[in-house]
Design a protein around this motif. Structure first.
Motif, short mmCIF file in Angstrom:
data_model
loop_
_atom_site.label_atom_id
_atom_site.label_comp_id
_atom_site.label_asym_id
_atom_site.label_seq_id
_atom_site.Cartn_x
_atom_site.Cartn_y
_atom_site.Cartn_z
N VAL A 32 0.85 -1.19 0.00
CA VAL A 32 0.00 0.00 0.00
C VAL A 32 0.89 1.24 0.00
N ILE A 33 0.46 2.26 -0.75
CA ILE A 33 1.16 3.54 -0.70
C ILE A 33 0.31 4.48 0.16
N ARG A 34 0.96 5.10 1.14
CA ARG A 34 0.26 6.03 2.01
C ARG A 34 0.77 7.44 1.77
N LEU A 35 -0.15 8.39 1.74
CA LEU A 35 0.19 9.80 1.62
C LEU A 35 -0.28 10.50 2.89
N ASN A 36 0.65 11.05 3.64
CA ASN A 36 0.28 11.79 4.84
C ASN A 36 0.04 13.24 4.44
N ILE A 37 -1.11 13.77 4.82
CA ILE A 37 -1.48 15.14 4.49
C ILE A 37 -1.03 16.03 5.64
N PRO A 38 0.03 16.81 5.45
CA PRO A 38 0.47 17.70 6.53
C PRO A 38 -0.48 18.89 6.66
N THR A 39 -0.48 19.48 7.84
CA THR A 39 -1.29 20.68 8.00
C THR A 39 -0.66 21.79 7.16
N LEU A 40 -1.49 22.65 6.61
CA LEU A 40 -1.01 23.69 5.71
C LEU A 40 -0.53 24.91 6.49
N THR A 41 0.55 25.50 6.02
CA THR A 41 1.03 26.75 6.61
C THR A 41 0.17 27.89 6.06
N ALA A 42 0.20 29.03 6.71
CA ALA A 42 -0.57 30.19 6.25
C ALA A 42 -0.14 30.60 4.85
N GLU A 43 1.16 30.53 4.59
CA GLU A 43 1.67 30.90 3.27
C GLU A 43 1.15 29.94 2.19
N ARG A 44 1.18 28.66 2.51
CA ARG A 44 0.71 27.64 1.55
C ARG A 44 -0.80 27.80 1.30
N ARG A 45 -1.55 28.14 2.34
CA ARG A 45 -2.99 28.38 2.18
C ARG A 45 -3.24 29.53 1.22
N LYS A 46 -2.43 30.60 1.34
CA LYS A 46 -2.58 31.75 0.43
C LYS A 46 -2.31 31.34 -1.01
N GLU A 81 -19.65 31.72 -6.16
CA GLU A 81 -20.11 31.03 -4.95
C GLU A 81 -19.21 29.82 -4.64
N LEU A 82 -18.91 29.03 -5.68
CA LEU A 82 -18.05 27.86 -5.50
C LEU A 82 -16.66 28.28 -5.02
N LEU A 83 -16.16 29.40 -5.57
CA LEU A 83 -14.86 29.91 -5.16
C LEU A 83 -14.88 30.30 -3.68
N ALA A 84 -15.94 30.97 -3.26
CA ALA A 84 -16.04 31.40 -1.85
C ALA A 84 -16.03 30.18 -0.93
N VAL A 85 -16.75 29.13 -1.31
CA VAL A 85 -16.79 27.90 -0.50
C VAL A 85 -15.39 27.28 -0.44
N LYS A 86 -14.71 27.22 -1.60
CA LYS A 86 -13.38 26.60 -1.64
C LYS A 86 -12.39 27.42 -0.82
N GLU A 87 -12.46 28.75 -0.93
CA GLU A 87 -11.57 29.60 -0.13
C GLU A 87 -11.78 29.38 1.36
N LYS A 88 -13.04 29.21 1.75
CA LYS A 88 -13.34 28.97 3.17
C LYS A 88 -12.76 27.62 3.61
N GLU A 89 -12.88 26.59 2.74
CA GLU A 89 -12.31 25.28 3.06
C GLU A 89 -10.79 25.37 3.24
N ILE A 90 -10.16 26.12 2.34
CA ILE A 90 -8.69 26.22 2.38
C ILE A 90 -8.22 26.99 3.60
N THR A 91 -8.91 28.08 3.93
CA THR A 91 -8.44 28.94 5.02
C THR A 91 -8.86 28.46 6.41
N THR A 92 -9.81 27.54 6.49
CA THR A 92 -10.23 27.00 7.78
C THR A 92 -9.15 26.08 8.32
N VAL A 93 -8.70 26.37 9.51
CA VAL A 93 -7.63 25.56 10.11
C VAL A 93 -8.22 24.39 10.85
#
Length: 182
Positions: free
Chosen positions: A94-108, A170-182
């Protein structure tokens, strides 16, 4: 020119934009991050989904179970070479991908990427509008429809354009909220 066809094309442009948004990483594991990755399989580039089972055992991990063991190497290489930004861990089955928490810079960066994809979607909708209005004008020029009908159809096409560009916003606003929510 049929208004229903124009609306259908615009709807498909919005759906394509939504699929593009799904490939942008948020803080949580999501199998659709791997949608754009292809793997060489018997001489043809094949989508990763077609040669493996992709699951998310928890919110921080994506597990990829290839249908054939000999695909572990090519899958690992394809993920490493992609723009996903994740490091594959191969345990032999199995190949596993660990999703690290995003930095503020990466979120931007991801918010900017989402905005760019949204703009591409809006351009697509506007191109559909242009083609529809050109078709209406051509019909009016060939006397297939009256000048009033032509204006009416052009107004309807513009209203559809406004509706679908607003939907992309509207879709962009939802996606931005998903990205910026910690």
């Amino acid at each position: 020119m049929k208004l229903a066809d124009t609306e259908d094309h615009m709807q498909k442009a919005v759906e394509a934009t939504q699929r593009s948004f799904n490939t942008i990483r948020t803080g949580r594991a999501n199998a659709s991050l791997l949608d754009r990755i292809t793997v060489p399989y018997y001489g043809a580039e094949t989508p990763l989904r077609s040669v493996s089972t992709i699951s998310t055992p928890d919110s921080g991990t994506i597990a990829i179970q290839p249908f054939e063991r000999n695909l572990l190497g090519p899958i690992e290489k394809a993920i490493s070479m992609s723009d996903v930004g994740l490091v594959p861990n191969n345990d032999g089955s199995v190949i596993r991908l660990n999703i690290p928490t995003l930095t503020a810079e990466r979120r931007k960066e991801f918010v900017k990427m989402a905005a760019k994809l949204a703009e591409e979607g809006k351009v697509s909708v506007r191109n559909i509008r242009r083609d529809a209005i050109d078709a209406v004008r051509k019909q009016a020029k060939n006397s297939e429809i009256s000048e009033d009908e032509s204006k009416d159809l052009q107004d309807k096409v513009q209203k559809l354009t406004d509706k679908y560009t607003a939907r992309i916003d509207e879709l962009l606003a939802v996606k931005e909220k998903e990205i910026t929510t910690v």
